[in-house]
Structure formats: C-alpha cells, structure tokens
Design a protein around this motif. Structure first.
Motif, PDB file in Angstrom:
ATOM      1  N   ARG A   1     -14.960  -3.111  12.604  1.00 48.82           N
ATOM      2  CA  ARG A   1     -15.336  -2.091  11.621  1.00 48.82           C
ATOM      3  C   ARG A   1     -16.191  -2.686  10.507  1.00 48.82           C
ATOM      4  N   PRO A   2     -16.900  -1.833   9.756  1.00 48.36           N
ATOM      5  CA  PRO A   2     -17.673  -2.315   8.610  1.00 48.36           C
ATOM      6  C   PRO A   2     -16.792  -3.118   7.663  1.00 48.36           C
ATOM      7  N   LYS A   3     -17.340  -4.168   7.088  1.00 47.73           N
ATOM      8  CA  LYS A   3     -16.532  -5.117   6.331  1.00 47.73           C
ATOM      9  C   LYS A   3     -15.904  -4.528   5.079  1.00 47.73           C
ATOM     10  N   ALA A   4     -16.508  -3.497   4.517  1.00 43.18           N
ATOM     11  CA  ALA A   4     -15.965  -2.900   3.293  1.00 43.18           C
ATOM     12  C   ALA A   4     -15.080  -1.686   3.555  1.00 43.18           C
ATOM     13  N   LEU A   5     -14.867  -1.340   4.818  1.00 44.60           N
ATOM     14  CA  LEU A   5     -14.111  -0.130   5.153  1.00 44.60           C
ATOM     15  C   LEU A   5     -12.604  -0.355   5.047  1.00 44.60           C
ATOM     16  N   GLU A   6     -11.960   0.388   4.164  1.00 43.50           N
ATOM     17  CA  GLU A   6     -10.502   0.364   4.010  1.00 43.50           C
ATOM     18  C   GLU A   6      -9.917   1.348   5.020  1.00 43.50           C
ATOM     19  N   VAL A   7      -8.857   0.944   5.725  1.00 40.83           N
ATOM     20  CA  VAL A   7      -8.284   1.781   6.781  1.00 40.83           C
ATOM     21  C   VAL A   7      -6.783   1.938   6.565  1.00 40.83           C
ATOM     22  N   VAL A   8      -6.291   3.145   6.829  1.00 42.36           N
ATOM     23  CA  VAL A   8      -4.854   3.420   6.767  1.00 42.36           C
ATOM     24  C   VAL A   8      -4.393   3.960   8.115  1.00 42.36           C
ATOM     25  N   LEU A   9      -3.329   3.384   8.647  1.00 41.88           N
ATOM     26  CA  LEU A   9      -2.683   3.881   9.857  1.00 41.88           C
ATOM     27  C   LEU A   9      -1.267   4.311   9.504  1.00 41.88           C
ATOM     28  N   THR A  10      -0.816   5.426  10.097  1.00 41.78           N
ATOM     29  CA  THR A  10       0.570   5.840   9.894  1.00 41.78           C
ATOM     30  C   THR A  10       1.214   6.163  11.242  1.00 41.78           C
ATOM     31  N   GLY A  11       2.550   6.162  11.240  1.00 43.94           N
ATOM     32  CA  GLY A  11       3.292   6.521  12.441  1.00 43.94           C
ATOM     33  C   GLY A  11       4.450   5.580  12.696  1.00 43.94           C
ATOM     34  N   ARG A  12       5.364   6.004  13.523  1.00 42.12           N
ATOM     35  CA  ARG A  12       6.549   5.201  13.834  1.00 42.12           C
ATOM     36  C   ARG A  12       6.244   4.120  14.869  1.00 42.12           C
ATOM     37  N   ASP A  13       7.064   3.076  14.838  1.00 44.25           N
ATOM     38  CA  ASP A  13       7.121   2.038  15.872  1.00 44.25           C
ATOM     39  C   ASP A  13       5.762   1.434  16.220  1.00 44.25           C
ATOM     40  N   PRO A  14       5.084   0.837  15.252  1.00 45.54           N
ATOM     41  CA  PRO A  14       3.812   0.180  15.570  1.00 45.54           C
ATOM     42  C   PRO A  14       4.035  -1.046  16.447  1.00 45.54           C
ATOM     43  N   SER A  15       3.050  -1.359  17.248  1.00 41.54           N
ATOM     44  CA  SER A  15       3.131  -2.560  18.081  1.00 41.54           C
ATOM     45  C   SER A  15       2.986  -3.811  17.211  1.00 41.54           C
ATOM     46  N   GLN A  16       3.344  -4.939  17.765  1.00 43.04           N
ATOM     47  CA  GLN A  16       3.199  -6.200  17.042  1.00 43.04           C
ATOM     48  C   GLN A  16       1.730  -6.492  16.752  1.00 43.04           C
ATOM     49  N   HIS A  17       0.844  -6.062  17.641  1.00 39.13           N
ATOM     50  CA  HIS A  17      -0.594  -6.265  17.424  1.00 39.13           C
ATOM     51  C   HIS A  17      -1.045  -5.567  16.136  1.00 39.13           C
ATOM     52  N   LEU A  18      -0.587  -4.335  15.922  1.00 39.38           N
ATOM     53  CA  LEU A  18      -0.970  -3.611  14.715  1.00 39.38           C
ATOM     54  C   LEU A  18      -0.303  -4.202  13.473  1.00 39.38           C
ATOM     55  N   LEU A  19       0.951  -4.607  13.599  1.00 37.16           N
ATOM     56  CA  LEU A  19       1.635  -5.248  12.477  1.00 37.16           C
ATOM     57  C   LEU A  19       0.918  -6.522  12.061  1.00 37.16           C
ATOM     58  N   ASP A  20       0.503  -7.305  13.038  1.00 34.85           N
ATOM     59  CA  ASP A  20      -0.190  -8.560  12.737  1.00 34.85           C
ATOM     60  C   ASP A  20      -1.565  -8.319  12.121  1.00 34.85           C
ATOM     61  N   ALA A  21      -2.212  -7.247  12.526  1.00 33.48           N
ATOM     62  CA  ALA A  21      -3.572  -6.975  12.046  1.00 33.48           C
ATOM     63  C   ALA A  21      -3.585  -6.448  10.617  1.00 33.48           C
ATOM     64  N   ALA A  22      -2.481  -5.817  10.178  1.00 29.64           N
ATOM     65  CA  ALA A  22      -2.457  -5.140   8.881  1.00 29.64           C
ATOM     66  C   ALA A  22      -2.371  -6.125   7.721  1.00 29.64           C
ATOM     67  N   ASP A  23      -2.975  -5.730   6.603  1.00 32.80           N
ATOM     68  CA  ASP A  23      -2.881  -6.496   5.360  1.00 32.80           C
ATOM     69  C   ASP A  23      -1.746  -5.975   4.486  1.00 32.80           C
ATOM     70  N   TYR A  24      -1.554  -4.652   4.491  1.00 33.50           N
ATOM     71  CA  TYR A  24      -0.416  -4.023   3.819  1.00 33.50           C
ATOM     72  C   TYR A  24       0.483  -3.448   4.906  1.00 33.50           C
ATOM     73  N   VAL A  25       1.749  -3.824   4.907  1.00 30.92           N
ATOM     74  CA  VAL A  25       2.709  -3.238   5.847  1.00 30.92           C
ATOM     75  C   VAL A  25       3.867  -2.677   5.034  1.00 30.92           C
ATOM     76  N   THR A  26       4.041  -1.366   5.077  1.00 25.99           N
ATOM     77  CA  THR A  26       5.094  -0.704   4.306  1.00 25.99           C
ATOM     78  C   THR A  26       5.958   0.114   5.255  1.00 25.99           C
ATOM     79  N   GLU A  27       7.269  -0.154   5.225  1.00 24.13           N
ATOM     80  CA  GLU A  27       8.195   0.584   6.080  1.00 24.13           C
ATOM     81  C   GLU A  27       8.923   1.652   5.264  1.00 24.13           C
ATOM     82  N   MET A  28       8.785   2.903   5.694  1.00 23.98           N
ATOM     83  CA  MET A  28       9.557   3.996   5.117  1.00 23.98           C
ATOM     84  C   MET A  28      10.841   4.129   5.942  1.00 23.98           C
ATOM     85  N   ARG A  29      11.938   3.702   5.375  1.00 27.30           N
ATOM     86  CA  ARG A  29      13.202   3.695   6.111  1.00 27.30           C
ATOM     87  C   ARG A  29      14.087   4.861   5.660  1.00 27.30           C
ATOM     88  N   LYS A  30      14.573   5.638   6.618  1.00 33.05           N
ATOM     89  CA  LYS A  30      15.427   6.777   6.298  1.00 33.05           C
ATOM     90  C   LYS A  30      16.838   6.294   5.954  1.00 33.05           C
TER      91      LYS A  30
END
Length: 222
Positions: free
Chosen positions: A176-205
């Motif tokens: 992606r473009p170097k200045a593009l900020e991206v947000v992903l949401t959803g349950r049960d992300p794969s380890q690949h997505l967890l490793d790729a993220a800079d911010y990881v926030t878990e909403m726990r019920k």
C-alpha cells in the motif's frame, strides 16, 4: 550507557575506562557508539519508509466498529480523506448515515443482504464471496487515490469465512502507499494479521446485555 545522552555513550564512563588503559573499555565504548548509530539510522529509515500504520481492532466485545468510526471522524475533522468500507453488513447501520454526510469521507459497502454466514447455503455463500471480493478489489483501488485513512470494517471476519482472500488483503497491506493509514476490524484475526499490525487492540466481552435477552438496539448496536 543506560543514563547517557540519547545520541552518544557516557563521556565520564569512557574517560575513566581510557585512563585505566582498558582494552575492554575501548571495545565497550566503540560497541556502544556503533549501537547508537545503527539504532538512529534504522529508526530514520523506518520513518522515511512508512508513515501510515496499521490498526487491528478485534475480540468478542462491543466496540470494534465504534472505534473505527471514531477514528474516521477524527481523521475527517483534521481534513484527512477517509475511505470507510464495510463487509458482512448491508449498509443500513446507523453510523453510515452520518459518515455519508461528511465531505471528505467515502463509504463503500455491499447493499445486498446475504444474512448471517451460519444461515447461508452454498449458493448464497458463492454469491457473497463474489460480491465481497469485488468490493475489496474496488476499495483497494480507490485507496491509492489520495486517501489518508482506509477502514475495512469486518474484513477480518470476511477473511475467516472465506468471503475474501486473506492473501489478497495481506499483499495489499504490504504494497500500500507509504502514508496510508489502515484499520481492520473483526473477530479472530490470523497470526499473519496480528504480526502485520502496528496497533493491536482487543475488545474483550466481560458483560453484555444480550446475555439477559436484550436485543440489539438501533443507534447503540447498529
């Protein structure tokens, strides 16, 4: 070197080591200097290479989409261009009503309602996969056109259900473009997505009114 100036090892420590003529002291001084130099150079290169970071909001608790919408409003308020894409939803959720009124926010979603994934038959799943894959391709292309913040709401869940290809998403994130900020949401992300993220926030019920039979309420849950 722990309490030294951040740009150079401690002068007093180095003088004492040199006065004793310690070969190890000379080595330690040079080692610390090299480490500081390499660290500063690496940080500088990372900053130059990418300024847009990746956020991942996941978990079984309420708040994932809410957080993504809040960040979108903040970015729009700062004059940034926002592309807000939703998967597994039909475009009728209330937050989209206000986002659509903001001049520098574009909302993209699949307006066809396929129902809950658990209730889909094979034909419906195939139709949903085709529709959401097309949506992903469309918004990935649009995100390269001057967008500052790109939200892919419930993209993680769409990946988990096989409705979009995670490999396609990861390839996009890497290129992606170097200045593009991206947000992903959803349950049960794969380890690949967890490793790729800079911010990881878990909403726990911890507690939810649904457990007491209170149905989702318009303007609160949707």
């Amino acid at each position: 070197c722990a309490e030294a100036d951040p740009g150079f090892p401690s002068v007093s420590v180095n003088i004492a080591l040199f006065e004793r003529g310690s070969a190890f002291g000379c080595f330690l001084f040079l080692f610390c200097w090299v480490c500081v130099t390499i660290n500063a150079k690496t940080k500088g290169e990372m900053t130059m290479e990418r300024t847009g970071l990746l956020h991942l909001y996941y978990g079984d608790g309420k708040g994932k989409t809410t957080a993504a919408v809040g960040l979108s409003v903040r970015a729009a308020g700062a004059g940034k261009r926002v592309l807000f894409a939703q998967f597994l939803k039909d475009g009728s959720s209330s937050e989209l009503n206000i986002l659509r009124t903001l001049p520098n926010v574009e909302v993209a979603c699949c307006e066809q309602n396929f129902g809950f994934f658990k209730a889909m038959d094979g034909q419906t799943k195939a139709a949903a996969q085709k529709a959401y894959s097309a949506l992903l391709e469309d918004v990935m292309r649009k995100s390269a056109d001057g967008v500052d913040l790109f939200v892919l709401d419930e993209a993680v869940a769409a990946c988990n259900h096989g409705l979009i290809e995670e490999a396609t998403l990861i390839d996009f994130l890497r290129g992606r473009p170097k200045a593009l900020e991206v947000v992903l949401t959803g349950r049960d992300p794969s380890q690949h997505l967890l490793d790729a993220a800079d911010y990881v926030t878990e909403m726990r019920k911890c507690k939810h009114p649904f457990e007491r039979g209170i149905a989702a309420r318009r303007g609160i849950e949707f």
